[in-house]
Design a protein around this motif. Structure first.
Motif, mmCIF file in Angstrom:
data_model
loop_
_atom_site.group_PDB
_atom_site.id
_atom_site.type_symbol
_atom_site.label_atom_id
_atom_site.label_comp_id
_atom_site.label_asym_id
_atom_site.label_seq_id
_atom_site.Cartn_x
_atom_site.Cartn_y
_atom_site.Cartn_z
ATOM 1 N N UNK A 65 -13.129 7.112 2.866
ATOM 2 C CA UNK A 65 -13.299 8.563 2.696
ATOM 3 C C UNK A 65 -14.318 8.855 1.607
ATOM 4 N N UNK A 66 -14.307 8.035 0.561
ATOM 5 C CA UNK A 66 -15.280 8.208 -0.527
ATOM 6 C C UNK A 66 -16.702 7.985 -0.015
ATOM 7 N N UNK A 67 -16.899 6.962 0.842
ATOM 8 C CA UNK A 67 -18.224 6.710 1.419
ATOM 9 C C UNK A 67 -18.716 7.921 2.208
ATOM 10 N N UNK A 68 -17.818 8.504 2.984
ATOM 11 C CA UNK A 68 -18.178 9.660 3.804
ATOM 12 C C UNK A 68 -18.514 10.851 2.916
ATOM 13 N N UNK A 69 -17.709 11.089 1.906
ATOM 14 C CA UNK A 69 -17.961 12.225 1.010
ATOM 15 C C UNK A 69 -19.306 12.074 0.309
ATOM 16 N N UNK A 70 -19.642 10.851 -0.079
ATOM 17 C CA UNK A 70 -20.933 10.589 -0.728
ATOM 18 C C UNK A 70 -22.082 11.001 0.188
ATOM 19 N N UNK A 71 -21.949 10.759 1.491
ATOM 20 C CA UNK A 71 -23.031 11.105 2.430
ATOM 21 C C UNK A 71 -23.179 12.618 2.567
ATOM 22 N N UNK A 72 -22.073 13.340 2.670
ATOM 23 C CA UNK A 72 -22.161 14.807 2.718
ATOM 24 C C UNK A 72 -22.852 15.323 1.460
ATOM 25 N N UNK A 73 -22.421 14.825 0.316
ATOM 26 C CA UNK A 73 -22.969 15.265 -0.966
ATOM 27 C C UNK A 73 -24.448 14.911 -1.085
ATOM 28 N N UNK A 74 -24.817 13.728 -0.594
ATOM 29 C CA UNK A 74 -26.213 13.282 -0.679
ATOM 30 C C UNK A 74 -27.145 14.202 0.107
#
Length: 93
Positions: free
Chosen positions: A11-20
């Motif tokens: 979930x952290x990996x996915x959130x990082x992509x949205x934020x990026x």
């Protein structure tokens, strides 16, 4: 090397992509390729429903109506998806 089921992103990996996408840390093209590759790799794996949903949102995030057109999904919509992703994560936790 152990061969087995591919590991889905966290979930952290996915959130990082949205934020990026929102802060310019990664291009929409980079995030689209990452999400599409993950979905193809995980096609037959057991994946958290929330992560699968988010990968579906991120796959195609770089689409436009034409070469000089704005993105089909603007930053406001991406922020809405990030908010929904976080809500889904809290609901499942």
């Amino acid at each position: 090397m152990t061969i087995g089921q591919p590991t889905p992103p966290s979930r952290a990996d996915v959130e990082v992509r949205f934020t990026a996408i929102l802060n310019g840390g990664q291009s929409r093209d980079e995030v689209d390729r990452w999400a599409t590759r993950a979905m193809q790799t995980l096609e037959y794996a057991e994946v958290d429903e929330t992560i699968w949903w988010a990968l579906g949102m991120l796959s195609g995030i770089d689409l436009r109506d034409g070469p000089d057109e704005p993105y089909l999904h603007d930053d406001e919509q991406v922020l809405g998806w990030l908010t929904e992703f976080r809500e889904r994560c809290r609901a499942i936790s």
